[in-house]
Design an enzyme around this catalytic site. Structure first.
Site, mmCIF file in Angstrom:
data_model
loop_
_atom_site.group_PDB
_atom_site.id
_atom_site.type_symbol
_atom_site.label_atom_id
_atom_site.label_comp_id
_atom_site.label_asym_id
_atom_site.label_seq_id
_atom_site.Cartn_x
_atom_site.Cartn_y
_atom_site.Cartn_z
ATOM 1 N N ILE A 296 0.842 -1.206 0.000
ATOM 2 C CA ILE A 296 0.000 0.000 0.000
ATOM 3 C C ILE A 296 0.868 1.243 0.000
ATOM 4 C CG2 ILE A 296 -1.790 1.264 1.218
ATOM 5 C CD1 ILE A 296 -2.324 -1.256 2.861
ATOM 6 N N THR B 77 5.117 2.770 0.578
ATOM 7 C CA THR B 77 6.534 2.608 0.875
ATOM 8 C C THR B 77 7.044 3.935 1.404
ATOM 9 O OG1 THR B 77 6.571 1.311 -1.139
ATOM 10 C CG2 THR B 77 8.671 1.674 -0.069
ATOM 11 N N LYS C 106 9.751 6.161 4.227
ATOM 12 C CA LYS C 106 11.167 6.159 4.580
ATOM 13 C C LYS C 106 11.438 5.145 5.677
ATOM 14 C CE LYS C 106 12.191 10.284 5.575
ATOM 15 N NZ LYS C 106 12.598 11.639 5.861
ATOM 16 N N GLU C 107 10.468 5.018 6.572
ATOM 17 C CA GLU C 107 10.710 4.197 7.752
ATOM 18 C C GLU C 107 9.912 2.896 7.785
ATOM 19 O OE1 GLU C 107 11.529 8.288 10.142
ATOM 20 O OE2 GLU C 107 9.576 7.357 10.167
ATOM 21 N N SER C 108 8.962 2.792 6.873
ATOM 22 C CA SER C 108 8.158 1.565 6.899
ATOM 23 C C SER C 108 7.573 1.255 5.535
ATOM 24 C CB SER C 108 7.021 1.713 7.912
ATOM 25 O OG SER C 108 6.073 2.626 7.435
ATOM 26 N N VAL C 109 7.199 -0.003 5.382
ATOM 27 C CA VAL C 109 6.471 -0.441 4.197
ATOM 28 C C VAL C 109 5.178 -1.055 4.698
ATOM 29 C CG1 VAL C 109 6.566 -1.849 2.113
ATOM 30 C CG2 VAL C 109 8.671 -1.014 3.125
ATOM 31 N N VAL C 110 4.067 -0.693 4.073
ATOM 32 C CA VAL C 110 2.783 -1.209 4.533
ATOM 33 C C VAL C 110 2.165 -2.084 3.441
ATOM 34 C CG1 VAL C 110 0.492 -0.611 5.412
ATOM 35 C CG2 VAL C 110 2.449 0.843 5.962
ATOM 36 N N ASP D 104 3.134 13.370 15.329
ATOM 37 C CA ASP D 104 3.289 13.486 13.870
ATOM 38 C C ASP D 104 1.905 13.649 13.263
ATOM 39 O OD1 ASP D 104 4.478 13.597 11.396
ATOM 40 O OD2 ASP D 104 4.750 11.431 11.191
HETATM 41 P P1 ADP Z 1 4.789 5.924 7.654
HETATM 42 O O1 ADP Z 1 5.663 6.008 8.862
HETATM 43 O O2 ADP Z 1 5.448 5.289 6.490
HETATM 44 O O3 ADP Z 1 4.123 7.245 7.340
HETATM 45 P P2 ADP Z 1 2.097 5.000 8.198
HETATM 46 O O4 ADP Z 1 1.676 4.246 9.408
HETATM 47 O O5 ADP Z 1 1.659 6.417 8.114
HETATM 48 O O6 ADP Z 1 3.666 4.855 8.075
HETATM 49 O O7 ADP Z 1 1.590 4.205 6.941
HETATM 50 C C1 ADP Z 1 1.844 4.647 5.634
HETATM 51 C C2 ADP Z 1 0.598 4.607 4.782
HETATM 52 O O8 ADP Z 1 0.069 3.292 4.751
HETATM 53 C C3 ADP Z 1 -0.520 5.460 5.340
HETATM 54 O O9 ADP Z 1 -0.447 6.768 4.868
HETATM 55 C C4 ADP Z 1 -1.755 4.759 4.849
HETATM 56 O O10 ADP Z 1 -2.053 5.172 3.534
HETATM 57 C C5 ADP Z 1 -1.335 3.317 4.807
HETATM 58 N N1 ADP Z 1 -1.757 2.620 6.026
HETATM 59 C C6 ADP Z 1 -1.063 2.445 7.161
HETATM 60 N N2 ADP Z 1 -1.757 1.742 8.075
HETATM 61 C C7 ADP Z 1 -2.948 1.473 7.492
HETATM 62 C C8 ADP Z 1 -4.133 0.774 7.926
HETATM 63 N N3 ADP Z 1 -4.215 0.222 9.135
HETATM 64 N N4 ADP Z 1 -5.162 0.701 7.058
HETATM 65 C C9 ADP Z 1 -5.078 1.257 5.841
HETATM 66 N N5 ADP Z 1 -4.011 1.909 5.383
HETATM 67 C C10 ADP Z 1 -2.958 2.030 6.194
HETATM 68 MN MN MN Z 2 2.549 8.294 8.000
#
Ligand code: ADP
Ligand code: MN
Length: 515
Positions: free
Chosen positions: A259, A261, A263-267, A404
């Site tokens: 969903i 990518t 800097k600190e995480s990939v979801v 944040d």
């Molecule tokens: P980062 O530190 O990379 O910003 P986030 O937790 O904000 O990490 O996650 C990055 C993106 O992933 C979010 O902007 C959102 O679009 C998607 N995302 C993260 N967690 C969820 C979730 N539980 N459900 C749906 N989308 C999510």
């Molecule tokens: Mn974020």
């Protein structure tokens, strides 16, 4: 066992879809993690059972693994590396067996046979199985192979008198060069020359050799690139194995894709798998993989180093563990928020640096960030008041500052705002907690003021409304100075009393210690 293998409790109340109300995840209050004798015992039991299972599943692999990789009797099959090697070996063997079958099929009774020797994965010196060696020797009969190349002995010449042949003899050299082409990578086309009495000059051979090796390196590079692009950026083999295990155990049904990518995480998005006795898995999950490339986390030290909840542990940890702590922090913070009824993802499980939570969105489509969605002015106003409310709840009930908060970390879903991304959230008495809160307030105020919400408080009013503090400065600079003074007073209190203030007093006086 990970000290926090299982998500902390979630009450029956709170926002979210219906599946949550069935959630039987234990009692909410206990946050201290202790390990009882029963836990230790059951973990040992689990290890034993796992070993048994694996021995039954891969008997010959485990036996073979003793060769090149492991000496001694203790085969720790709980190691990821070990498992990967076992799987790879099993795969290589199957692959070679398949090659042998194809070789047989193609060659049949024919007098002319071909060999796939160069394509084999398991080499005789890797393996103690005599079965492999027999097959290898079959390749002696390969008619396309030159007879044993005539080599000159070490002293550099053979023969006597005028029949003397030195290692510089053109014919011998040429033959030798031709035979040596066999050493090029299997995918390098050398034609049928090997079977003929072909004589390559040193110059031609050297040019070919150069080309063959550079081709080999190029193909290795390309392969590497492909590996990386297909492996969903930033997910290293260990993480992949972790994810694989989650699917394999049935906890997740499938991992559909990436969903986000950052800097600190990939979801990633995933469909939830089967519920277990103690856990209900949401139908759709988000998997947040905290990146283990350390440099991104360097400048985040200040959030966690001064967070007293993690203070004692911080100094003792290596960087890899610090990253796990970010994931752990996000889990704890989400749990607190969920318990307070704030709309946010619900934690499913934490494994090392991988956090699985409920997915905010539907059918693989994540809910849009507030910055990406166009709301009617009515919804905009509704969202504003909801956020004001959530910030107060976060501060007062969860004892947290998001740190944040902005339109990037708020999702619009089901007609309301959901808070995400709380790994960096801190308690208000964190040495910079109030500064973080002020920054959050500035982001929120600016977003809604620009978005046309006339009722939106300015950042200073919002700060006071959230914190209950009564900072009266009417300009940003003085306001900031008062915030820093409060933080300093708090730090001095820690220095003098060895204790942190649990809250700031809310009447504008200097903070008082509140048992
Ligand atoms: P980062 O530190 O990379 O910003 P986030 O937790 O904000 O990490 O996650 C990055 C993106 O992933 C979010 O902007 C959102 O679009 C998607 N995302 C993260 N967690 C969820 C979730 N539980 N459900 C749906 N989308 C999510
Ligand atoms: Mn974020």
């Amino acid at each position: 066992m990970d000290s926090v293998g299982v998500a902390a409790a979630a009450p029956d109340t709170g926002p979210g879809p219906a599946w949550q109300s069935k959630c039987p995840w234990g009692a909410p209050s206990t946050t201290s993690i202790s390990c009882s004798l029963a836990d230790v015992m059951s973990e040992q039991l689990a290890k034993e059972l796992q070993l048994e299972e694996e021995n039954a599943a891969f008997p010959e692999v485990v036996a073979a693994a003793e060769g090149p990789f492991i000496t001694g009797e203790n085969i720790d099959t709980s190691s990821d590396l070990m498992l990967a090697q076992m799987l790879q070996m099993e795969f290589d063997r199957e692959y070679d067996a398949q090659l042998r079958r194809e070789e047989k099929k193609i060659n049949g009774d024919s007098k002319v046979s071909i060999s796939f020797e160069n394509y084999r994965k398991v080499h005789p010196y890797d393996s103690d199985s005599s079965e492999d060696e027999v097959d290898w020797q079959d390749t002696r009969h390969d008619p396309y192979r030159a007879d044993k190349p005539t080599t000159t002995p070490r002293r550099g010449f053979i023969g006597k008198g005028k029949d003397i042949t030195t290692k510089h003899d053109e014919v011998v050299c040429g033959r030798k060069n031709t035979a040596r082409m066999e050493n090029f990578a299997p995918e390098f086309q050398v034609g049928d020359g090997i079977g003929m009495d072909l004589k390559l000059s040193n110059q031609v051979f050297n040019a070919l050799k150069q080309h063959a090796y550079s081709e080999e390196r190029r193909s290795a590079r390309l392969h590497e690139k492909k590996e990386h692009s297909t492996a969903e950026k930033a997910v290293d083999p260990k993480t992949r194995l972790l994810l694989y295990k989650m699917v394999n155990s049935g906890m997740l049904e499938t991992i559909t894709g990436c969903i986000s990518t950052g800097k600190e995480s990939v979801v990633f998005h995933a469909y939830g798998g089967n519920a277990t006795e103690d856990k209900v898995i949401p139908p759709e999950c988000a998997i947040k993989v905290f990146k283990t490339t350390l440099n991104e986390f360097k400048n985040r030290d200040k959030y966690i180093k001064d967070d007293y909840r993690f203070k004692d542990r911080f100094s003792k940890l290596n960087p890899r563990k610090i990253i796990r702590m970010w994931a752990e922090k996000e889990m704890h913070n989400l749990t607190r928020m969920h318990n307070a009824g704030i709309p946010c993802p619900q934690v499913v499980i934490l494994k090392k640096h991988v956090l699985v939570m409920s997915f905010i969105g539907q059918d693989q489509v994540p809910a849009p960030k507030l910055k990406d969605v166009t709301l009617s002015s009515e919804d905009m106003k509704k969202a504003y008041y909801q956020i004001l409310n959530m910030m107060q709840q976060l501060y007062r009930e969860c004892n947290l500052v998001h740190a944040d908060l902005s339109e990037y970390n708020m999702l619009w879903h089901d007609g309301k705002v959901w808070l995400i991304d709380v790994s960096q959230s801190v308690e208000p008495t964190h040495p910079h907690g109030l500064e973080f809160l002020f920054r959050d307030c500035r982001n929120v105020s600016q977003f809604f003021q620009k978005g046309g919400v006339a009722e939106a408080l300015n950042e200073r009013e919002l700060f006071n409304a959230v914190s209950g503090l009564n900072i009266t400065a009417d300009n940003e600079v003085d306001f900031q100075a008062e915030i820093e003074a409060l933080e300093k007073m708090n730090e001095d209190h820690v220095q003098n009393h060895g204790k942190k203030l649990s809250t700031f007093s809310s009447d504008g006086d200097p903070p008082i210690y509140d048992e």
